[in-house]
Design a protein around this motif. Sequence first.
Motif, PDB file in Angstrom:
ATOM      1  N   THR A 279      73.167  42.145  74.935  1.00  0.00           N
ATOM      2  CA  THR A 279      71.731  42.212  75.242  1.00  0.00           C
ATOM      3  C   THR A 279      70.910  42.073  73.964  1.00  0.00           C
ATOM      4  O   THR A 279      71.294  42.595  72.911  1.00  0.00           O
ATOM      5  CB  THR A 279      71.397  43.549  75.950  1.00  0.00           C
ATOM      6  N   TYR A 280      69.813  41.356  74.108  1.00  0.00           N
ATOM      7  CA  TYR A 280      68.907  41.105  72.982  1.00  0.00           C
ATOM      8  C   TYR A 280      67.672  41.983  73.185  1.00  0.00           C
ATOM      9  O   TYR A 280      67.063  41.971  74.253  1.00  0.00           O
ATOM     10  CB  TYR A 280      68.532  39.616  73.013  1.00  0.00           C
ATOM     11  N   ILE A 281      67.342  42.775  72.165  1.00  0.00           N
ATOM     12  CA  ILE A 281      66.222  43.717  72.307  1.00  0.00           C
ATOM     13  C   ILE A 281      65.177  43.448  71.225  1.00  0.00           C
ATOM     14  O   ILE A 281      65.521  43.318  70.041  1.00  0.00           O
ATOM     15  CB  ILE A 281      66.703  45.185  72.188  1.00  0.00           C
ATOM     16  N   THR A 282      63.928  43.320  71.627  1.00  0.00           N
ATOM     17  CA  THR A 282      62.823  43.175  70.668  1.00  0.00           C
ATOM     18  C   THR A 282      61.958  44.429  70.759  1.00  0.00           C
ATOM     19  O   THR A 282      61.540  44.807  71.852  1.00  0.00           O
ATOM     20  CB  THR A 282      61.907  41.987  71.038  1.00  0.00           C
TER      21      THR A 282
ATOM     22  N   ILE B 211      67.353  43.533  67.910  1.00  0.00           N
ATOM     23  CA  ILE B 211      68.702  44.087  68.049  1.00  0.00           C
ATOM     24  C   ILE B 211      69.522  43.200  68.980  1.00  0.00           C
ATOM     25  O   ILE B 211      69.019  42.762  70.020  1.00  0.00           O
ATOM     26  CB  ILE B 211      68.659  45.512  68.656  1.00  0.00           C
ATOM     27  N   GLU B 212      70.772  42.935  68.601  1.00  0.00           N
ATOM     28  CA  GLU B 212      71.728  42.365  69.547  1.00  0.00           C
ATOM     29  C   GLU B 212      72.797  43.418  69.733  1.00  0.00           C
ATOM     30  O   GLU B 212      73.363  43.908  68.756  1.00  0.00           O
ATOM     31  CB  GLU B 212      72.334  41.070  69.012  1.00  0.00           C
TER      32      GLU B 212
ATOM     33  N   ILE C 136      77.542  51.409  78.915  1.00  0.00           N
ATOM     34  CA  ILE C 136      77.250  51.924  77.566  1.00  0.00           C
ATOM     35  C   ILE C 136      76.057  51.171  76.972  1.00  0.00           C
ATOM     36  O   ILE C 136      75.188  51.763  76.329  1.00  0.00           O
ATOM     37  CB  ILE C 136      78.492  51.802  76.641  1.00  0.00           C
ATOM     38  N   VAL C 137      75.994  49.849  77.187  1.00  0.00           N
ATOM     39  CA  VAL C 137      74.852  49.074  76.689  1.00  0.00           C
ATOM     40  C   VAL C 137      73.570  49.582  77.347  1.00  0.00           C
ATOM     41  O   VAL C 137      72.529  49.736  76.701  1.00  0.00           O
ATOM     42  CB  VAL C 137      75.057  47.555  76.930  1.00  0.00           C
TER      43      VAL C 137
ATOM     44  N   LYS D  95      61.264  44.693  74.688  1.00  0.00           N
ATOM     45  CA  LYS D  95      61.737  43.698  75.665  1.00  0.00           C
ATOM     46  C   LYS D  95      63.260  43.631  75.630  1.00  0.00           C
ATOM     47  O   LYS D  95      63.860  43.640  74.545  1.00  0.00           O
ATOM     48  CB  LYS D  95      61.186  42.307  75.308  1.00  0.00           C
ATOM     49  N   PHE D  96      63.880  43.557  76.792  1.00  0.00           N
ATOM     50  CA  PHE D  96      65.338  43.420  76.892  1.00  0.00           C
ATOM     51  C   PHE D  96      65.654  42.076  77.533  1.00  0.00           C
ATOM     52  O   PHE D  96      64.987  41.669  78.474  1.00  0.00           O
ATOM     53  CB  PHE D  96      65.924  44.531  77.774  1.00  0.00           C
TER      54      PHE D  96
END
Length: 746
Positions: A5-8, A44-45, A52-53, A74-75
């Motif tokens: 997952t990519y998190i901003t 974040i990646e 767990i993610v 944002k996810f």
Amino acid sequence: MLIRTYITICGAVQGVGFRPFVYRLAKNLELSGNVANTSAGVLIEIQGTKDIVEEFCRRVVSDAPEVSVIDEVKFQDLATVKDESSFTIIHSDSGGSKTVTILPDLATCNDCIDDISNSENRRYGYSFTNCTNCGPRFSIINDIPYDRPNTEMRKFKMCPNCQKEYDNPLDRRFHAQPNACSVCGPKILFIDTDNNPTPLNEKECLKLAQQSLTNGKILALKGIGGYQLLCAATQLDVVASLRKRKMREEKPFAVMVQNLETIKQICDVSEEEEKLLTSISAPIVLLQKNKSNKQKIAINVAPENPYLGVMLPYSPLHHLLLNNGPKVLVCTSGNLHDEPIAISNSEAQTRLNKIADVFLTNNRQIARQVDDSVVRQTEKGAQFLRRARGYAPFPIIHKKDYPNILSLGAHLKNTIAITTNNRTILSQHIGDLSNQEAYQSFLKIVEDLPRLYDFKPDIVACDLHPDYLSTQHALSLGIPVISVQHHHAHIASVMAEHNEDSSVFGIAWDGTGFGTDKTVWGGEFLVCEKGNFERWGNLMPFPLPGGDLAAKEPQRSAIGILYKLGLSANFNHLWNPNEVKLVEQSLEKNINTPMTSSIGRLFDAISSLLDIRQITAYEGHSAMMLEFCATNTDNSYSFDWLNNELDWRQMVLEILKDRDTGVSNGEISGKFHNTLVNIMVDSAKLSGLRKIALGGGVFQNRLLFEKGISALQKAGFEVLTPINVPANDGGIALGQAFVAGLVNQC
Ligand code: ZN
Ligand code: ZN
Ligand code: FE
């Protein structure tokens, strides 16, 4: 099965230990991936099993470091997973749009105070101790992202011990950009009266500074956002000479006090006030003086004032300085009169040379001036009087996106602002632009703030007053200009903070502002909607002999008021009779006698008629003295409306009658304040609107503010007041931005 997952994350997330927090969280949950600081925020990646993610995604928000402020997160699930086993921190990238939030300077945290107080600790007694939870930010940053090479710490190479902390994700100082110790970091330097730097170590420098203060010397201290002038607050003579040298006759000085316990010996401190004092912003808080005055603060620190501006030490250097020597220090900006605070060592040497006896300086540069903020707790919440250190440049977030707007503010208490997308960044307090040095610093900040955020304005917003230097600068920029009427901007500033663009009834009361009819406004009732306004009503205008001079000489407002009433001024006992005659002649011939609807000048007039104050020593002085003398009463005076003009004539006649029949000034002032409260409620009822916004410097009057809001709320109105921005002209730039934004909405 693995997912990635990519998190901003956007907001105040840099320089607050966000990446180490992310790193520790990922390690704890045994996830892989990476985290990076970019100019757009933290990216974040994260990779691991789905549940767990998901836990990580939840906790990255809920467990975020205390000093961070998340504006947006944002996810996004990525299509492919990577072959990796560890979690890493990626080096900063400096590209992209610079929308990241820059943090204000933060007061020293308790862990760091422990470090400098513990003789076993390697930072024992070190003046520049900090960690990711505290320390300088806005005052040392030159560019974003917030990394050491982009700060004033770039010239200090970390020693192996500091580097180890900096590189260790489990350390409190992991990626603490200003991390330093006495081996590798900035150093203090004591300079005696002969300007000869003495070759001393840190400890000796501090000791000499403390001795100087004890011995009645004035110390210029290089603080966080500029130089400060310090002296023992108990020594009448030294406070008097500081006033004389600084050319500051009566305006109250603030004090810095060793600890909360000592503050309670001189002032009353409520729970809310304690929270403000000990917050990471650590502002000057205006506190009610208590009678015991156990610390014996000299009378001339805040003369004739029931309040005292108090702050706690907020940098390690302040803590160390106050550990020995006087426990209460006068602590005022390092400047002469209205000049901006000095920030560079050479500037301090030339400008403060004649004020200070000794200097405690250091070799870390200050990137920009940041004065101490001034806040007051009222029954109706905290009120900003000056917004700078600890608060600027936190943005004000809007509901909608706006074009790029540069707002240049007013003339007194100037601040500027930049607006981009859905946020306005209001600058730190700049000052009174009629002062040449302050104007120079205005020009500097107009250049500095946009550069820092890589901001190019499409529109410039300014005041309607053609003579303001801020207006003239706006007109010189060669981009489309929007002029915003001063009192409209006061109300719009409140609307901006409440994200309100539907119809509000604005009560804008202040000293002066240029009206659309070219007269001097200041007692305005405005119907504001979206970016427009209509002048619903105003104080009945009266002549102001001498124009701007009247702000310094309240007697002029009184003579103008009496003239309007057809009464002659009976001031001969106070003023030279010839001078009174001259003023009256100027009224008759209408020479330099603009008409004004200013409530600020009405306060001045009443203050003068009661002989409370005939000459003011600083802005708002006579109105403050009138407020302070008010006693508690339920009585009030008459008033009337004449075609939406507030007719104050009967009120003044009743005040004169009270005065001449021996009613006390306290009772008269109390009745006057009640009358203004009645006027607020009456005008609100007549307007037919339900939302009432209060703006303008007059609402710094605590009595009027608290009583006015209570009365309006009791009558069923929703009252909007300034929250994080001053009611005075320090909030004008935000109002200008909001009006320009609504008029030019994307
Ligand atoms: Zn700390
Ligand atoms: Zn070091
Ligand atoms: Fe104003």
